[in-house]
Design a protein around this motif. Structure first.
Motif, PDB file in Angstrom:
ATOM      1  N   SER A   1     -11.267   4.067  12.076  1.00 47.93           N
ATOM      2  CA  SER A   1     -10.657   4.721  10.833  1.00 47.93           C
ATOM      3  C   SER A   1     -11.951   4.540   9.880  1.00 47.93           C
ATOM      4  O   SER A   1     -12.577   3.602   9.487  1.00 47.93           O
ATOM      5  CB  SER A   1      -9.543   4.309  10.313  1.00 47.93           C
TER       6      SER A   1
ATOM      7  N   THR B   1       0.772  -0.754   0.390  1.00 43.11           N
ATOM      8  CA  THR B   1       0.109  -0.106   0.207  1.00 43.11           C
ATOM      9  C   THR B   1       1.108   1.133   0.220  1.00 43.11           C
ATOM     10  O   THR B   1       0.498   2.352  -0.348  1.00 43.11           O
ATOM     11  CB  THR B   1      -0.607   0.037   0.978  1.00 43.11           C
TER      12      THR B   1
ATOM     13  N   ASP C   1      -1.938   5.414   9.357  1.00 44.72           N
ATOM     14  CA  ASP C   1      -3.002   5.032   8.816  1.00 44.72           C
ATOM     15  C   ASP C   1      -2.522   2.963   9.194  1.00 44.72           C
ATOM     16  O   ASP C   1      -3.430   2.439   8.296  1.00 44.72           O
ATOM     17  CB  ASP C   1      -1.727   4.422   7.847  1.00 44.72           C
TER      18      ASP C   1
ATOM     19  N   LYS D   1       2.028   2.539   2.509  1.00 44.79           N
ATOM     20  CA  LYS D   1       1.847   3.723   3.916  1.00 44.79           C
ATOM     21  C   LYS D   1       2.345   3.103   5.030  1.00 44.79           C
ATOM     22  O   LYS D   1       2.685   2.186   5.307  1.00 44.79           O
ATOM     23  CB  LYS D   1       0.423   2.821   4.360  1.00 44.79           C
TER      24      LYS D   1
ATOM     25  N   ILE E   1      -7.063   0.639   6.013  1.00 39.25           N
ATOM     26  CA  ILE E   1      -5.425  -0.308   4.796  1.00 39.25           C
ATOM     27  C   ILE E   1      -6.545  -1.892   4.507  1.00 39.25           C
ATOM     28  O   ILE E   1      -7.009  -2.765   5.253  1.00 39.25           O
ATOM     29  CB  ILE E   1      -4.139  -0.970   5.492  1.00 39.25           C
TER      30      ILE E   1
END
Lengths: 469, 105
Positions: free
Chosen positions: A424, A341, A348, A343, A428
């Motif tokens: 969140s 990703t 994150d 990140k 992810i």
């Protein structure tokens, strides 16, 4: 069995891979991955067969049960790094460079093995350089990314400077004693001013390699810029090998001026643990965060070095063994997420547990082990280090280290909180890791748990360390 | 007593320390990557000279053999260093190390 078995086997597989590499066309490079990992696994297994201790090249190369044990630990670590890197190596940007990665890694491992076994400052220096120079090429591996190239420049310049400083110390030791062999130098170290100066230079050079405060400034930059798998290699294997030979040289060559270096290490330990922890608190990038946490861990290792005893040597090796599994576990998770990703920030990771429960559990165990939470191996590693320092009467030092453990618990828990508790909107996405990654993480978890529960490993190291203090 | 030994060893020590210090200061304050590599080379050469001097005074060849190995290693170090500097030059078109500011704090 052969005395130089570990080194010869590694050289052999390096040559085999080099020859195989020549015959592979550029589009087929990925075919080298499986043979490389299998060969490395074979070398790791063969390394565990009992070998005979001995001395070669007139004392320049010495192999003892302890060095063989430590080489096995390094082999396991490199094997895990190999397995974890497969996912990253298969990306398009690296497809043509796969074999270079393995060859450079093996070259550094050979260097470390020679460095660990050295009985002479010449062999020590050559091993050290062979272990350092290829790592700079590895740090600049993703050469089209500016960050990676920058990490390479910073690593090669700071390591060249530090080995220059180290060499200056070595040349003065040679000047005052007239010999390079550890065994011959040791009785001639009397603490005359030139030797003390030489020791300071030597210490500064090694402190650069182990990234002790105040010689740590390159660490965070290089760790952040280099590819994750190279970072994990740098923070675990390179550091572990350097700490080991540093301890051996302090105990054997400089044992006569132990009073002097104990004071020096006392100050450096406090600085390293405190600065490493305080800077880790304010990091957002996980690679940088783990860099500062590894600086702090290096400070904890020094707790074992300061008590010049069999116990000290044992705890250092035991801690390095535990640290390899814990840190590689953490870096493995960071690596797979960063590769898939891109990140790398702690934010994150919010809500990671919802989407990737297995990865977040591995990360949690690794961070608990690094922090030193009881059933895991990390707790015993730290516990023995504190015992070793306390037995020598350094109670204030142990107290400061304990306070720092609590600080470190705070920032490790911050990451765990982000993964498990924070919500969140854009967590992810679910990552389907390949079998190599799973295997690599499984070995790390197994290592953390099993070493925590088997006391026989500690006793084995303790028996091997006899007579080296 | 050979000709070399007629010069006191302290002279070599002071001279090499000066050379070494110039090298270290060069590494620390120069901003050009090539000049930094040259300064590192200066440091290493001062060490080589010191080793050779000690070797001559103690009548022991080990120091001079060490010098050969240091030369080889220094060459390898500079080779990798230059390769990475070329890498930087290709992306930024400068070898001023002040451009290396992507990674900080």
């Amino acid at each position: 069995m052969l005395i130089m078995r570990h080194e010869l086997l590694l050289i052999a597989i390096t040559v085999i891979l080099l020859i195989v590499e020549i015959f592979l066309p550029n589009t087929q490079k990925h075919k080298i991955i499986l043979p490389a990992i299998l060969l490395m696994a074979a070398v790791t297994v063969i390394g565990f067969f009992p070998g005979t201790p001995g001395v070669l090249f007139g004392g320049m190369f010495q192999s003892t049960q302890l060095t063989m044990m430590f080489k096995n630990i390094l082999n396991i670590g490199v094997l895990i790094v190999f397995i974890q890197s497969v996912d990253w190596l298969k990306q398009d940007q690296n497809k043509e460079k796969i074999s270079e990665f393995f060859l450079l890694m093996l070259a550094t491992l050979i260097g470390m093995n020679y460095m660990i076994s050295s009985g002479d400052f010449l062999m020590f220096y050559i091993g050290l350089e062979l272990a350092t120079i290829p790592v700079a090429a590895l740090a600049a591996f993703e050469r089209l990314k500016e960050k990676s190239a920058e990490a390479g420049v910073k690593l090669i310049f700071s390591s060249a400077l530090s080995s220059g400083i180290l060499l200056y110390g070595l040349s003065m030791i040679y000047g005052t004693t007239g010999t390079m062999y550890f065994a011959d130098v040791a009785p001639l170290i009397t603490g005359v001013p030139l030797q003390v100066l030489a020791f300071i230079f030597f210490f500064a050079g090694m402190a650069f390699k182990i990234s002790l405060v105040p010689f740590h400034l390159w660490t965070a930059d290089v760790y952040e810029g280099a590819p994750v798998n190279v970072t994990s290699y740098l923070s675990v294997i390179s550091k572990g090998a350097a700490v080991f030979i540093f301890t051996i040289i302090l105990y054997t060559v400089f044992s006569k001026i132990a009073v002097m270096w104990s004071d020096l290490i006392y100050v450096v330990t406090i600085l390293t643990i405190t600065v490493g922890n305080l800077f880790a608190l304010r990091q957002q990038n996980l690679k940088r965060f783990l860099a500062f946490s590894s600086i702090a861990q290096a400070g904890f290792i020094l707790l074992g070095v300061i008590g010049q005893s069999q116990l000290g040597m044992t705890t250092v090796i035991y801690f390095v063994l535990v640290y390899i599994f814990s840190n590689l576990g953490a870096f493995g998770v960071v690596g797979i997420i960063s590769n898939r990703t891109g990140k790398e920030n702690i934010n994150d990771y919010d809500g990671l547990y919802r989407t990737n429960p297995n990865l977040s559990l591995v990360m949690m165990l690794a961070l608990f082990s690094l922090a030193g939470i009881p059933p895991l191996a990390g707790f015993f590693g730290k516990f023995f280090l504190f015992t070793a320092a306390a037995k020598q009467g350094y109670y204030i030092l142990v107290l400061i280290a304990l306070i720092n453990t609590i600080i470190s618990l705070y920032y490790y828990l911050l990451v765990i909180k982000a993964m498990l508790l924070n919500n969140s909107d854009h967590p992810i996405a679910k990552i389907r890791s390949d079998n190599y990654t799973r295997l690599g993480l499984l070995i790390c978890v197994a290592g953390m748990v099993i070493i925590g529960f088997t006391s026989s490993i500690y006793e084995m190291v303790f028996n091997l360390s006899f007579g080296l203090y | 007593m050979t000709t070399l030994q007629s010069i006191p060893i302290q002279y070599y020590l002071v001279f090499c320390s000066l050379l070494f210090s110039i090298g270290v200061v060069g590494v620390l304050i120069k901003r050009n990557a090539l000049v930094i590599l040259m300064s590192i080379e200066l440091m290493i050469n001062s060490i080589n000279l010191l080793l050779a001097a000690f070797s001559a005074y103690t009548n022991d060849p080990a120091g001079q053999i060490f010098v050969f190995f240091i030369m080889v290693v220094a060459a390898a170090e500079v080779a990798i260093g230059l390769a990475i500097v070329v890498l930087i030059y290709r992306t930024t078109h400068t070898i001023d190390i002040n451009v290396l500011n992507k990674l900080r704090w």
